[in-house]
Design a protein around this motif. Structure first.
Motif, PDB file in Angstrom:
ATOM      1  N   ASP A  73       0.774  -1.284   0.002  1.00 38.91           N
ATOM      2  CA  ASP A  73      -0.167   0.027  -0.103  1.00 38.91           C
ATOM      3  C   ASP A  73       0.812   1.059   0.001  1.00 38.91           C
ATOM      4  OD1 ASP A  73      -2.286  -1.582  -0.019  1.00 38.91           O
ATOM      5  OD2 ASP A  73      -2.610  -1.062   2.101  1.00 38.91           O
ATOM      6  N   LEU A  74       2.041   1.233   0.859  1.00 33.23           N
ATOM      7  CA  LEU A  74       2.909   2.458   0.706  1.00 33.23           C
ATOM      8  C   LEU A  74       3.528   2.710  -0.531  1.00 33.23           C
ATOM      9  CD1 LEU A  74       4.491   2.169   4.382  1.00 33.23           C
ATOM     10  CD2 LEU A  74       2.766   3.891   3.635  1.00 33.23           C
ATOM     11  N   LEU A  75       3.932   1.620  -1.300  1.00 25.95           N
ATOM     12  CA  LEU A  75       4.662   1.827  -2.464  1.00 25.95           C
ATOM     13  C   LEU A  75       3.664   2.209  -3.467  1.00 25.95           C
ATOM     14  CD1 LEU A  75       6.616  -1.889  -2.815  1.00 25.95           C
ATOM     15  CD2 LEU A  75       7.503   0.296  -2.631  1.00 25.95           C
ATOM     16  N   LYS A  76       2.335   1.773  -3.582  1.00 25.32           N
ATOM     17  CA  LYS A  76       1.507   2.118  -4.392  1.00 25.32           C
ATOM     18  C   LYS A  76       1.304   3.788  -4.304  1.00 25.32           C
ATOM     19  CE  LYS A  76      -1.597  -1.944  -4.870  1.00 25.32           C
ATOM     20  NZ  LYS A  76      -2.851  -2.395  -4.915  1.00 25.32           N
ATOM     21  N   GLU A  77       1.282   4.257  -2.776  1.00 25.43           N
ATOM     22  CA  GLU A  77       1.119   5.804  -2.661  1.00 25.43           C
ATOM     23  C   GLU A  77       2.358   6.582  -2.866  1.00 25.43           C
ATOM     24  OE1 GLU A  77      -0.289   6.002   1.129  1.00 25.43           O
ATOM     25  OE2 GLU A  77      -2.007   4.628   0.957  1.00 25.43           O
ATOM     26  N   GLY A  78       3.508   5.724  -3.316  1.00 25.90           N
ATOM     27  CA  GLY A  78       4.825   6.290  -3.530  1.00 25.90           C
ATOM     28  C   GLY A  78       5.450   6.916  -2.275  1.00 25.90           C
ATOM     29  N   LYS A  79       5.114   6.341  -0.999  1.00 22.19           N
ATOM     30  CA  LYS A  79       5.664   6.403   0.100  1.00 22.19           C
ATOM     31  C   LYS A  79       6.772   5.673   0.709  1.00 22.19           C
ATOM     32  CE  LYS A  79       1.496   8.669   1.912  1.00 22.19           C
ATOM     33  NZ  LYS A  79       0.142   8.411   3.029  1.00 22.19           N
ATOM     34  N   GLN A  80       7.816   5.906   1.485  1.00 19.27           N
ATOM     35  CA  GLN A  80       8.727   5.012   1.874  1.00 19.27           C
ATOM     36  C   GLN A  80       8.102   4.155   2.795  1.00 19.27           C
ATOM     37  OE1 GLN A  80      11.738   7.413   3.929  1.00 19.27           O
ATOM     38  NE2 GLN A  80      13.064   5.391   4.473  1.00 19.27           N
ATOM     39  N   ILE A  81       8.738   2.720   2.824  1.00 18.93           N
ATOM     40  CA  ILE A  81       8.331   1.793   3.826  1.00 18.93           C
ATOM     41  C   ILE A  81       9.340   2.126   5.086  1.00 18.93           C
ATOM     42  CG2 ILE A  81       8.124  -0.604   4.129  1.00 18.93           C
ATOM     43  CD1 ILE A  81       7.978  -0.626   1.366  1.00 18.93           C
ATOM     44  N   THR A  82       8.457   2.297   5.936  1.00 19.57           N
ATOM     45  CA  THR A  82       9.204   2.132   7.324  1.00 19.57           C
ATOM     46  C   THR A  82       8.872   1.115   8.206  1.00 19.57           C
ATOM     47  OG1 THR A  82       7.438   3.436   8.384  1.00 19.57           O
ATOM     48  CG2 THR A  82       9.137   4.853   7.737  1.00 19.57           C
ATOM     49  N   ARG A  83      10.029   0.641   8.932  1.00 22.13           N
ATOM     50  CA  ARG A  83       9.706  -0.505   9.942  1.00 22.13           C
ATOM     51  C   ARG A  83      10.366  -0.177  11.056  1.00 22.13           C
ATOM     52  NH1 ARG A  83      10.012  -5.987   7.680  1.00 22.13           N
ATOM     53  NH2 ARG A  83       9.568  -6.345   9.949  1.00 22.13           N
ATOM     54  N   GLU A 159       3.187  -4.499  15.672  1.00 20.76           N
ATOM     55  CA  GLU A 159       3.887  -4.080  14.300  1.00 20.76           C
ATOM     56  C   GLU A 159       3.372  -2.985  13.749  1.00 20.76           C
ATOM     57  OE1 GLU A 159       3.115  -7.697  12.316  1.00 20.76           O
ATOM     58  OE2 GLU A 159       4.681  -8.742  13.202  1.00 20.76           O
ATOM     59  N   GLY A 160       2.008  -2.851  13.423  1.00 18.36           N
ATOM     60  CA  GLY A 160       1.584  -1.598  12.741  1.00 18.36           C
ATOM     61  C   GLY A 160       1.850  -0.354  13.297  1.00 18.36           C
ATOM     62  N   LEU A 161       1.647  -0.232  14.634  1.00 17.40           N
ATOM     63  CA  LEU A 161       1.607   0.994  15.530  1.00 17.40           C
ATOM     64  C   LEU A 161       3.310   1.330  15.604  1.00 17.40           C
ATOM     65  CD1 LEU A 161       0.069   1.972  18.533  1.00 17.40           C
ATOM     66  CD2 LEU A 161       2.401   2.708  18.221  1.00 17.40           C
ATOM     67  N   LEU A 162       4.258   0.569  15.761  1.00 21.76           N
ATOM     68  CA  LEU A 162       5.818   0.799  15.599  1.00 21.76           C
ATOM     69  C   LEU A 162       6.262   1.209  14.325  1.00 21.76           C
ATOM     70  CD1 LEU A 162       7.136  -1.909  18.111  1.00 21.76           C
ATOM     71  CD2 LEU A 162       6.570   0.337  18.688  1.00 21.76           C
ATOM     72  N   ASP A 163       5.670   0.430  13.159  1.00 26.54           N
ATOM     73  CA  ASP A 163       6.103   0.976  11.786  1.00 26.54           C
ATOM     74  C   ASP A 163       5.446   2.220  11.834  1.00 26.54           C
ATOM     75  OD1 ASP A 163       7.040  -1.700  11.326  1.00 26.54           O
ATOM     76  OD2 ASP A 163       5.338  -2.382  10.168  1.00 26.54           O
ATOM     77  N   ASP A 164       4.153   2.614  11.976  1.00 22.73           N
ATOM     78  CA  ASP A 164       3.867   4.189  11.827  1.00 22.73           C
ATOM     79  C   ASP A 164       4.715   5.193  12.483  1.00 22.73           C
ATOM     80  OD1 ASP A 164       2.117   3.178  10.038  1.00 22.73           O
ATOM     81  OD2 ASP A 164       0.311   3.019  11.211  1.00 22.73           O
ATOM     82  N   ALA A 165       5.164   4.801  13.784  1.00 16.58           N
ATOM     83  CA  ALA A 165       5.662   5.630  14.890  1.00 16.58           C
ATOM     84  C   ALA A 165       7.378   5.603  14.484  1.00 16.58           C
ATOM     85  CB  ALA A 165       5.469   5.230  16.033  1.00 16.58           C
ATOM     86  N   ALA A 166       7.899   5.055  13.558  1.00 10.80           N
ATOM     87  CA  ALA A 166       9.439   4.778  13.227  1.00 10.80           C
ATOM     88  C   ALA A 166      10.071   6.472  13.323  1.00 10.80           C
ATOM     89  CB  ALA A 166       9.683   4.060  11.974  1.00 10.80           C
ATOM     90  N   GLY A 167      11.095   6.515  13.881  1.00 13.11           N
ATOM     91  CA  GLY A 167      11.714   7.997  14.156  1.00 13.11           C
ATOM     92  C   GLY A 167      10.952   8.685  15.144  1.00 13.11           C
ATOM     93  N   GLN A 168      10.204   8.362  15.846  1.00 13.45           N
ATOM     94  CA  GLN A 168       9.416   8.877  17.013  1.00 13.45           C
ATOM     95  C   GLN A 168       9.397   8.479  18.252  1.00 13.45           C
ATOM     96  OE1 GLN A 168       5.398  10.000  15.582  1.00 13.45           O
ATOM     97  NE2 GLN A 168       5.901   9.416  13.533  1.00 13.45           N
ATOM     98  N   GLN A 186      11.993   5.432  22.412  1.00 11.60           N
ATOM     99  CA  GLN A 186      12.308   5.846  21.203  1.00 11.60           C
ATOM    100  C   GLN A 186      12.005   4.738  20.301  1.00 11.60           C
ATOM    101  OE1 GLN A 186      12.902   8.936  20.083  1.00 11.60           O
ATOM    102  NE2 GLN A 186      13.036   8.441  17.866  1.00 11.60           N
ATOM    103  N   VAL A 187      11.363   4.924  18.884  1.00  9.65           N
ATOM    104  CA  VAL A 187      11.197   3.853  17.825  1.00  9.65           C
ATOM    105  C   VAL A 187      12.029   4.060  16.998  1.00  9.65           C
ATOM    106  CG1 VAL A 187       9.380   2.716  16.478  1.00  9.65           C
ATOM    107  CG2 VAL A 187       8.671   3.645  18.442  1.00  9.65           C
ATOM    108  N   HIS A 188      12.978   3.188  16.782  1.00  9.95           N
ATOM    109  CA  HIS A 188      13.986   3.254  15.545  1.00  9.95           C
ATOM    110  C   HIS A 188      13.263   2.794  14.206  1.00  9.95           C
ATOM    111  CE1 HIS A 188      17.856   3.883  17.953  1.00  9.95           C
ATOM    112  NE2 HIS A 188      16.781   4.634  18.539  1.00  9.95           N
ATOM    113  N   ASP A 189      13.788   3.158  13.285  1.00 11.03           N
ATOM    114  CA  ASP A 189      13.332   2.680  11.832  1.00 11.03           C
ATOM    115  C   ASP A 189      14.410   1.622  11.421  1.00 11.03           C
ATOM    116  OD1 ASP A 189      12.689   2.163   9.051  1.00 11.03           O
ATOM    117  OD2 ASP A 189      12.352   3.980   8.526  1.00 11.03           O
TER     118      ASP A 189
END
Length: 197
Positions: A73-83, A159-168, A186-189
Motif C-alpha cells: 500500500d505504501l509503495l502504491k502511494e509512492g511513500k517510503q516503507i518504514t519498519r 507491528e503496525g503501531l511501531l511501523d507508523d511511529a518509526a523515528g518518533q 524511542q522507536v527506531h526505523d
C-alpha cells in the motif's frame, strides 16, 4: 489452518529467525522449494505466504500478510516503507501465566471486554544490548498493555503501531511485578539502522 497465533518457527542458531509476529500453522505437508508461495482461503483470497515446513511431520508455517500488505500500500502511494522497532522481542502469553507476572483482574477484564476471544497479551522477552530502550524503561517479563494510550495485545497491532511511529517516541504502558508503569521510548526505523554508510 490449525492455529493463527503460532510463535515464529526456529530455523536454527545460525539462521535468521523471525520474531514479534504470529505465524499460521496447518498440517499441509508443504515441501522444499515452496517458500514464498501464496496460501489461499476457500474464497481464493491470499491470506499468507508459505514460510516453512517441519521435517518429518506434516506441520507447515505461513507468514500472515499484515506487513506485506502495508508495504505494498505504501509503495502504491509512492511513500517510503518504514519498519519501526524498539529493538526488543515480545512473546504472547496466556492470562494464567500473566497473572504470575502481576497482571491484575481489572486489566484482564478490560482486555476481554474489548475482545471476548482474547486469551493473552504480549510480554517482553529480551532487549538488544545497547539498543535504544534501557533496562529501566523495559525489562524481560514486563507486560505490554498500551502504546500511546491504545490497548495492544497482539503482534499485528504492535507491528503496525511501531511501523507508523518509526523515528518518533511513544509512551508505553506496562505492568511490572503488579505495578503499572508509563515510560517514553524511542522507536527506531530498521531501514536506517542497517543502511550502508
Amino acid at each position: 489452518l490449525a492455529r493463527l497465533d503460532r510463535a515464529a518457527p526456529n530455523y536454527g542458531r545460525h539462521s535468521f529467525n523471525d520474531f514479534n509476529t504470529f505465524y499460521f500453522q496447518a498440517a499441509s505437508s508443504t515441501s522444499g522449494g515452496s517458500s514464498g508461495s501464496p496460501v489461499l482461503n476457500r474464497q481464493g483470497h491470499v491470506v499468507a505466504l508459505n514460510a516453512a515446513g517441519k521435517v518429518g511431520t506434516a506441520a507447515s508455517f505461513y507468514l500472515p500478510l499484515d506487513r506485506i500488505k502495508r508495504a505494498v500500500d505504501l509503495l502504491k502511494e509512492g511513500k517510503q516503507i518504514t519498519r519501526g522497532t524498539l529493538q526488543a522481542t515480545f512473546e504472547y502469553k496466556p492470562f494464567n501465566e500473566l497473572a504470575r507476572l502481576g497482571l491484575g483482574p481489572e486489566t484482564e477484564a478490560m482486555v476481554r471486554k474489548r475482545n471476548t476471544d482474547e486469551v493473552g497479551m504480549l510480554v517482553t522477552k529480551s532487549l538488544v544490548p545497547g539498543g535504544p530502550v534501557s533496562d529501566e524503561q523495559l525489562q524481560p517479563g514486563d507486560i505490554l498493555v498500551k502504546i500511546n494510550g491504545k490497548l495492544i495485545t497482539r503482534f499485528p497491532e504492535l507491528e503496525g503501531l511501531l511501523d507508523d511511529a518509526a523515528g518518533q517516541s511513544v509512551e508505553l504502558e506496562l505492568i511490572r511485578g503488579g505495578e503499572v508503569l508509563k515510560v517514553e521510548a524511542q522507536v527506531h526505523d530498521t531501514t536506517q539502522l542497517y543502511s550502508p554508510s
